[in-house]
Write a protein that holds these residues in place. Structure first.
Motif, mmCIF file in Angstrom:
data_model
loop_
_atom_site.group_PDB
_atom_site.id
_atom_site.type_symbol
_atom_site.label_atom_id
_atom_site.label_comp_id
_atom_site.label_asym_id
_atom_site.label_seq_id
_atom_site.Cartn_x
_atom_site.Cartn_y
_atom_site.Cartn_z
ATOM 1 N N ASP A 47 -1.383 18.624 -14.193
ATOM 2 C CA ASP A 47 0.058 18.700 -13.674
ATOM 3 C C ASP A 47 0.814 17.526 -14.515
ATOM 4 N N THR A 48 -0.101 16.934 -15.418
ATOM 5 C CA THR A 48 0.795 15.992 -16.032
ATOM 6 C C THR A 48 2.054 16.204 -16.629
ATOM 7 N N ASP A 49 3.044 15.378 -16.292
ATOM 8 C CA ASP A 49 4.315 15.707 -17.055
ATOM 9 C C ASP A 49 4.338 15.361 -18.616
ATOM 10 N N HIS A 50 4.727 16.466 -19.251
ATOM 11 C CA HIS A 50 4.921 16.585 -20.678
ATOM 12 C C HIS A 50 6.284 15.952 -21.383
ATOM 13 N N ARG A 51 6.801 15.436 -20.619
ATOM 14 C CA ARG A 51 8.349 15.109 -21.274
ATOM 15 C C ARG A 51 8.295 13.669 -21.675
ATOM 16 N N GLY A 52 7.147 13.073 -21.528
ATOM 17 C CA GLY A 52 6.848 11.557 -22.310
ATOM 18 C C GLY A 52 7.462 10.391 -21.290
ATOM 19 N N GLU A 53 7.993 10.632 -20.160
ATOM 20 C CA GLU A 53 8.165 9.601 -19.205
ATOM 21 C C GLU A 53 7.047 8.918 -18.631
ATOM 22 N N PRO A 54 7.019 7.727 -18.001
ATOM 23 C CA PRO A 54 5.824 7.198 -17.292
ATOM 24 C C PRO A 54 5.278 7.926 -16.093
ATOM 25 N N ARG A 55 4.221 8.042 -15.659
ATOM 26 C CA ARG A 55 3.794 8.674 -14.418
ATOM 27 C C ARG A 55 2.766 7.964 -13.749
ATOM 28 N N LEU A 56 2.703 8.079 -12.281
ATOM 29 C CA LEU A 56 1.545 7.570 -11.606
ATOM 30 C C LEU A 56 1.153 8.498 -10.805
ATOM 31 N N GLU A 57 -0.100 8.656 -11.208
ATOM 32 C CA GLU A 57 -0.989 9.932 -10.564
ATOM 33 C C GLU A 57 -1.904 9.192 -9.546
ATOM 34 N N GLU A 66 3.514 -4.258 -12.655
ATOM 35 C CA GLU A 66 4.148 -4.428 -13.861
ATOM 36 C C GLU A 66 4.697 -3.249 -14.503
ATOM 37 N N ALA A 67 3.805 -2.172 -14.655
ATOM 38 C CA ALA A 67 4.213 -0.936 -15.365
ATOM 39 C C ALA A 67 5.095 0.014 -14.504
ATOM 40 N N TRP A 68 4.937 0.077 -13.110
ATOM 41 C CA TRP A 68 5.515 1.150 -12.662
ATOM 42 C C TRP A 68 6.504 0.586 -11.658
ATOM 43 N N ILE A 69 6.353 -0.566 -10.997
ATOM 44 C CA ILE A 69 7.506 -1.290 -10.209
ATOM 45 C C ILE A 69 8.411 -2.093 -11.021
ATOM 46 N N GLN A 70 8.056 -2.919 -11.971
ATOM 47 C CA GLN A 70 8.928 -3.736 -12.781
ATOM 48 C C GLN A 70 9.116 -2.915 -14.126
ATOM 49 N N LYS A 71 8.751 -1.609 -14.174
ATOM 50 C CA LYS A 71 8.896 -0.995 -15.397
ATOM 51 C C LYS A 71 8.702 -1.581 -16.813
ATOM 52 N N LYS A 72 7.833 -2.315 -16.977
ATOM 53 C CA LYS A 72 7.443 -2.984 -18.121
ATOM 54 C C LYS A 72 6.565 -1.959 -19.191
ATOM 55 N N ASP A 73 7.154 -1.773 -20.095
ATOM 56 C CA ASP A 73 6.783 -0.596 -21.201
ATOM 57 C C ASP A 73 5.245 -1.052 -21.715
ATOM 58 N N LEU A 74 4.383 -0.770 -20.781
ATOM 59 C CA LEU A 74 2.783 -1.080 -21.111
ATOM 60 C C LEU A 74 2.343 0.159 -21.964
ATOM 61 N N PRO A 75 1.778 0.157 -23.388
ATOM 62 C CA PRO A 75 1.171 1.198 -23.920
ATOM 63 C C PRO A 75 -0.131 1.526 -23.553
ATOM 64 N N PHE A 76 -0.668 1.652 -22.266
ATOM 65 C CA PHE A 76 -1.867 1.638 -21.769
ATOM 66 C C PHE A 76 -1.882 2.678 -20.651
ATOM 67 N N ILE A 77 -3.199 3.523 -20.658
ATOM 68 C CA ILE A 77 -3.511 4.125 -19.534
ATOM 69 C C ILE A 77 -4.299 3.108 -18.420
ATOM 70 N N ILE A 78 -3.683 3.027 -17.340
ATOM 71 C CA ILE A 78 -4.039 1.933 -16.520
ATOM 72 C C ILE A 78 -4.763 2.647 -15.162
ATOM 73 N N ILE A 79 -5.959 2.115 -15.024
ATOM 74 C CA ILE A 79 -7.051 2.824 -14.049
ATOM 75 C C ILE A 79 -6.783 1.535 -12.949
ATOM 76 N N SER A 80 -6.531 2.136 -11.625
ATOM 77 C CA SER A 80 -6.608 1.263 -10.461
ATOM 78 C C SER A 80 -7.080 1.664 -9.156
ATOM 79 N N PRO A 81 -8.309 1.433 -8.978
ATOM 80 C CA PRO A 81 -8.875 1.978 -7.726
ATOM 81 C C PRO A 81 -8.808 0.882 -6.593
ATOM 82 N N GLN A 82 -9.224 1.405 -5.312
ATOM 83 C CA GLN A 82 -9.094 0.612 -4.349
ATOM 84 C C GLN A 82 -10.393 0.328 -3.635
#
Length: 318
Positions: free
Chosen positions: A33-43, A104-120
């Motif tokens: 269901d990933t957005d194909h429009r190219g905008e950042p996404r948080l899944e 940084e990437a999602w909240i502060q909208k820093k344009d980071l060119p990475f896929i980021i994995i963040s588990p808990q």
């Protein structure tokens, strides 16, 4: 077909079956269901923890321009949070957004060119030990992504003590190499999460980076020592590496950038030197150590907002 190829394909097939059993159909639907429009996404991706068989989620940040139909492969950051962001991986997962690259990437909208994995990390009864920053936390502390602009950043911790440049700890033989109830307890989950992201998303397997703060800094050193063939670089923040874990990292010459706070009263500076010196003694040519002498334990705030940090990661490849 040669026998060795058959064996290899069977092994790959079995691993694929194991990943499907771990992550199940829900995460597959979310991935599609990933957005194909190219905008950042948080899944939010669901999985079943091998530790207690509960269903949990982890965050997956997809950067601007990510397109599953494109041939472009993206570098990946695995981020391990600190002690205060633990939780059940469901309604408490948002605490992971408070610090680090996803903040940084999602909240502060820093344009980071990475896929980021963040588990808990599981709570492991840390909420029953009288730890104030866990006991007193509330959902009000969780930052929100704004439609327009970004929220103000939190102030740095107060650091009333003077800068001192403490001498290195000489004998580490009686110093425990790991903190209690840490990321080492979910090793299998972390590896499975990495595997599923690398298999289902367009990732560059030669550019998998590992970083974490405080508890996650310790976890970064430990995970890299156990699986040194997987990571292109590690950047532990305010968490030192015990000399007993240094050998495999030196052998594989994983580039290291260690960060510390000179006024850190939680993880004292003197414990950082023995492991880093051991790396150099073993001939490791790519060791960086940056001490923010004017900062305390929250030196991570400055580290993760720095462009230099992400540029350095992008320069590294396995």
């Amino acid at each position: 077909m040669k026998p060795v190829n058959l064996i290899s394909r069977l092994a790959t097939f079995r691993r694929a079956i194991a990943l499907c059993a771990l992550f199940g159909p829900l995460s597959m639907v979310q991935a599609a269901d990933t957005d194909h429009r190219g905008e950042p996404r948080l899944e939010r991706i669901s999985y079943t923890s091998s530790l207690d068989k509960t269903e949990r989620d982890f965050f997956l940040y997809l950067p601007r321009g990510y397109n599953p139909k494109s041939d472009k492969k993206w570098p990946v950051i695995l981020f391990l949070h600190g002690n205060g962001e633990r939780g059940n991986g469901k309604d408490e997962l948002d605490y992971v957004l408070i610090h680090g690259p996803v903040y940084e990437a999602w909240i502060q909208k820093k344009d980071l060119p990475f896929i980021i994995i963040s588990p808990q990390l599981h709570m492991f009864d840390m909420d029953k030990r009288g730890i104030s920053y866990i006991d007193n936390r509330s959902p009000a502390q969780i930052p929100e992504r704004l439609t327009e602009g970004v929220p103000p950043r939190e102030p740095f911790f107060a650091t009333p003590q003077p800068m001192s440049g403490d001498a290195a700890q000489v004998d580490m033989s009686l110093i425990p190499p790991l903190l209690p109830e840490g990321w080492d307890k979910v090793e299998e989950d972390l590896l499975s999460i990495i595997d599923t992201v690398q298999s289902r998303y367009r990732t560059d397997k030669n550019r998998l980076y590992l970083t974490g703060l405080s508890y996650g800094g310790f976890g970064s050193w430990w995970l890299a020592s156990q699986h040194p063939d997987r990571f292109a670089a590690i950047a532990p923040v305010v968490g030192w590496g015990h000399p007993s874990y240094i050998g495999p990292i030196a052998k594989h010459q994983i580039p290291v950038w260690q960060f510390a706070g000179g006024r850190d009263q939680t993880v004292p500076i003197q414990y950082f030197y023995p492991g880093l010196n051991r790396l150099e003694q073993l001939g490791h040519p790519q060791v960086r150590f940056t001490t923010h002498e004017d900062m305390g334990h929250d030196a991570w705030r400055r580290v993760y907002r720095s462009d230099d940090f992400y540029h350095w990661l992008l320069d590294q490849s396995r």
